[in-house]
Design a protein around this motif. Structure first.
Motif, mmCIF file in Angstrom:
data_model
loop_
_atom_site.group_PDB
_atom_site.id
_atom_site.type_symbol
_atom_site.label_atom_id
_atom_site.label_comp_id
_atom_site.label_asym_id
_atom_site.label_seq_id
_atom_site.Cartn_x
_atom_site.Cartn_y
_atom_site.Cartn_z
ATOM 1 N N LYS A 154 49.629 40.144 39.527
ATOM 2 C CA LYS A 154 48.689 39.015 39.544
ATOM 3 C C LYS A 154 49.426 37.764 39.096
ATOM 4 C CE LYS A 154 45.737 38.465 36.210
ATOM 5 N NZ LYS A 154 44.596 38.628 35.267
ATOM 6 N N TYR A 155 48.936 36.601 39.491
ATOM 7 C CA TYR A 155 49.541 35.344 39.051
ATOM 8 C C TYR A 155 49.329 35.161 37.550
ATOM 9 C CZ TYR A 155 50.432 33.550 43.757
ATOM 10 O OH TYR A 155 50.903 33.366 45.030
ATOM 11 N N GLN A 156 50.391 34.765 36.873
ATOM 12 C CA GLN A 156 50.231 34.471 35.449
ATOM 13 C C GLN A 156 49.404 33.199 35.261
ATOM 14 O OE1 GLN A 156 53.865 34.040 33.211
ATOM 15 N NE2 GLN A 156 52.825 34.364 31.271
ATOM 16 N N TYR A 157 49.599 32.242 36.181
ATOM 17 C CA TYR A 157 48.854 30.986 36.130
ATOM 18 C C TYR A 157 48.136 30.797 37.473
ATOM 19 C CZ TYR A 157 52.255 30.374 32.380
ATOM 20 O OH TYR A 157 53.037 30.554 31.268
ATOM 21 N N PRO A 158 46.999 31.446 37.662
ATOM 22 C CA PRO A 158 46.312 31.413 38.961
ATOM 23 C C PRO A 158 45.919 30.019 39.419
ATOM 24 C CG PRO A 158 44.938 32.439 37.254
ATOM 25 C CD PRO A 158 46.298 32.298 36.691
#
Length: 240
Positions: A154-158
């Motif tokens: 998953k994106y750490q900073y979506p």
């Protein structure tokens, strides 16, 4: 204003034996840092902080001073660079020698040059900064990084998922080559990153961590490409 170059070169190295004096493109790697400091012309004193008599001997042969060896306290695996610098400055102070600025230069930094050191010192004084650190820009934006949670990416900073790379703020990291600091400010704060620390940006091509033999080989390859003509002429001189 007076200044001292401090090259930090501990004797022990587990992953690369005798790392600080291992031959790099024809000469012990620490010599590149010593020669850059000497040729820069901006230092009143150039010294090597080490716990090794062998490193001290090589350093002195090539123009650096080793007025004392490191203490046991700053020779272990837990001593920080700041601890080493503080010990050096205090030792010089007891000898009646005080400096306005110091440059901490790492011994495995063959891409440090005299012109970089002179330019960095001039920039720091011009900007009236407390300190300067050599940095390099991350080649890929950290804002677009992934983390793994329960086996899934998953994106750490979506919030940056759809942001164009060129619109993201550049982020830099320490490139492991040199720092320059006000001695007074450093001794007050005991850190190399002071309130007014300016960057000295180094091109990615001239940066290479050297922690493993593979890193070492990559660094030599980079150095040979960047300074190809100079290195080849030296090799031809040796053979002639």
């Amino acid at each position: 204003m007076s200044s001292i170059a401090i090259i930090t070169a501990r004797g022990g190295s587990k992953r690369i034996p005798k790392k600080n004096i291992r031959e790099f493109c024809g000469k012990p790697i620490i010599i590149y840092s010593i020669e850059a400091a000497i040729k820069s012309g901006v230092f009143d004193e150039i010294m090597v902080s080490t716990d090794s008599a062998e490193i001290a001997d090589i350093a002195e042969q090539h123009g650096a001073k080793v007025p004392f060896l490191r203490s046991e306290k700053t020779s272990n695996d837990f001593a920080t660079t700041a601890d080493v610098i503080a010990e050096v400055l205090e030792a010089y102070k007891t000898r009646g020698q005080k400096y306005d600025y110091f440059a901490c230069i790492y011994p495995t930094a063959p891409f440090v040059t005299a012109s970089k050191l002179a330019d960095a010192m001039g920039s720091l004084k011009e900007k009236l900064a407390d300190a300067l650190v050599s940095v390099v820009r991350y080649s890929f934006p950290p804002q677009r990084g992934f983390v793994i949670e329960e086996e899934w990416i998953k994106y750490q900073y979506p919030q940056y998922e759809r942001t164009r790379s060129q619109d993201l703020e550049p982020i830099y990291h320490d490139c492991g080559q040199f720092y320059i600091c006000s001695c007074e400010k450093f001794l007050n704060e005991h850190t190399l990153i002071l309130p007014k620390t300016m960057p000295y940006i180094v091109d990615e091509e001239e940066v290479q961590d050297i922690d493993t033999i593979s890193d070492w080989n990559i660094a030599e390859a980079k150095y040979t490409v960047l300074y190809q003509e100079d290195y080849r002429s030296k090799e031809l001189d040796k053979k002639s």
